[in-house]
Design a protein around this motif. Structure first.
Motif, mmCIF file in Angstrom:
data_model
loop_
_atom_site.group_PDB
_atom_site.id
_atom_site.type_symbol
_atom_site.label_atom_id
_atom_site.label_comp_id
_atom_site.label_asym_id
_atom_site.label_seq_id
_atom_site.Cartn_x
_atom_site.Cartn_y
_atom_site.Cartn_z
ATOM 1 N N LYS A 116 0.812 -1.218 0.000
ATOM 2 C CA LYS A 116 0.000 0.000 0.000
ATOM 3 C C LYS A 116 0.846 1.270 0.000
ATOM 4 O O LYS A 116 0.327 2.351 -0.254
ATOM 5 N N TRP A 117 2.136 1.138 0.293
ATOM 6 C CA TRP A 117 3.000 2.315 0.261
ATOM 7 C C TRP A 117 3.190 2.761 -1.185
ATOM 8 O O TRP A 117 3.643 1.997 -2.027
ATOM 9 N N GLU A 193 -0.359 6.478 1.005
ATOM 10 C CA GLU A 193 0.468 6.034 2.125
ATOM 11 C C GLU A 193 1.942 6.281 1.837
ATOM 12 O O GLU A 193 2.461 5.919 0.785
#
Length: 208
Positions: A116-117, A193
């Protein structure tokens, strides 16, 4: 680290008359222990020894390539590099900064472990004209509100997924300075994120 399933990492370096530093910058990229990378230098038509150095490395290493032609400044140069980049992950390293050994490996491991980064960053050494450490820029977790008052992220210690840059339209070419700060704010506003690796990734050179 070499695995066909690992992402290609593209390092983009905007350059203009930084011949006294750029060899050290290039070496810091090509000597990384993560081999699946490419280094693209976007030179603005330097008149010093830069072009000779760029030609030398383009003959030495197939992972290195460059463009040298007049441009509209570093923001324009970075966007040109993004368009040329083949990698899923983008690093932006200025022509007087350097990566620390193992930096790209740390980044790829962090992104693989945290899908998700969309942006990842670490700490950096602040160095002088001779690349000697004079202070530390220790990264911390950043929230949107933090960015209203300061820039707590050191640019050469940042890597981004290329899809993120494409969604944002790249760097704002109307900005000659603080285009990195603007980018972090645009990323944070969207709620993307941003991951802090808690390791030192780069040297950021400060000099008159």
């Amino acid at each position: 680290m070499m695995n066909n399933n690992l992402p290609l990492v593209s390092i983009i370096t905007p350059s203009f008359n930084q011949g006294k530093f750029i060899r050290e910058t290039i070496e810091s990229v090509l000597k990384q222990d993560y081999m699946k990378l490419e280094h693209i230098v976007i030179d603005g038509g330097s008149s010093d020894e830069t072009l000779q150095i760029l030609k030398e490395y383009s003959n030495l290493d197939s992972r290195f390539r460059f463009v040298s032609e007049p441009d509209n400044g570093q923001s324009h140069a970075i966007n040109k590099g993004i368009k040329l980049a083949k990698g899923e992950v983008i690093g932006w390293l200025n022509s007087d900064d350097t990566y620390l050994p193992g930096a790209v490996n740390h980044v790829v491991n962090g992104l693989l472990q945290n899908p998700k980064w969309l942006m990842v960053y670490g700490s950096a050494n602040i160095t002088n004209v001779n690349n000697e450490i004079i202070s530390k820029f220790v990264a911390r977790r950043v929230r949107l509100n933090d960015l209203f008052t300061s820039c707590p992220i050191c640019q050469p210690a940042v890597f981004l997924r290329k899809k993120t840059l494409n969604e944002l339209g790249g760097i704002d070419e109307s900005l000659d300075f603080c285009m990195d700060y603007d980018l972090w704010i645009r990323i944070a506003i969207r709620g993307y994120e941003m991951g802090n690796l808690n390791v030192f990734l780069a040297n950021s050179r400060y000099y008159p």
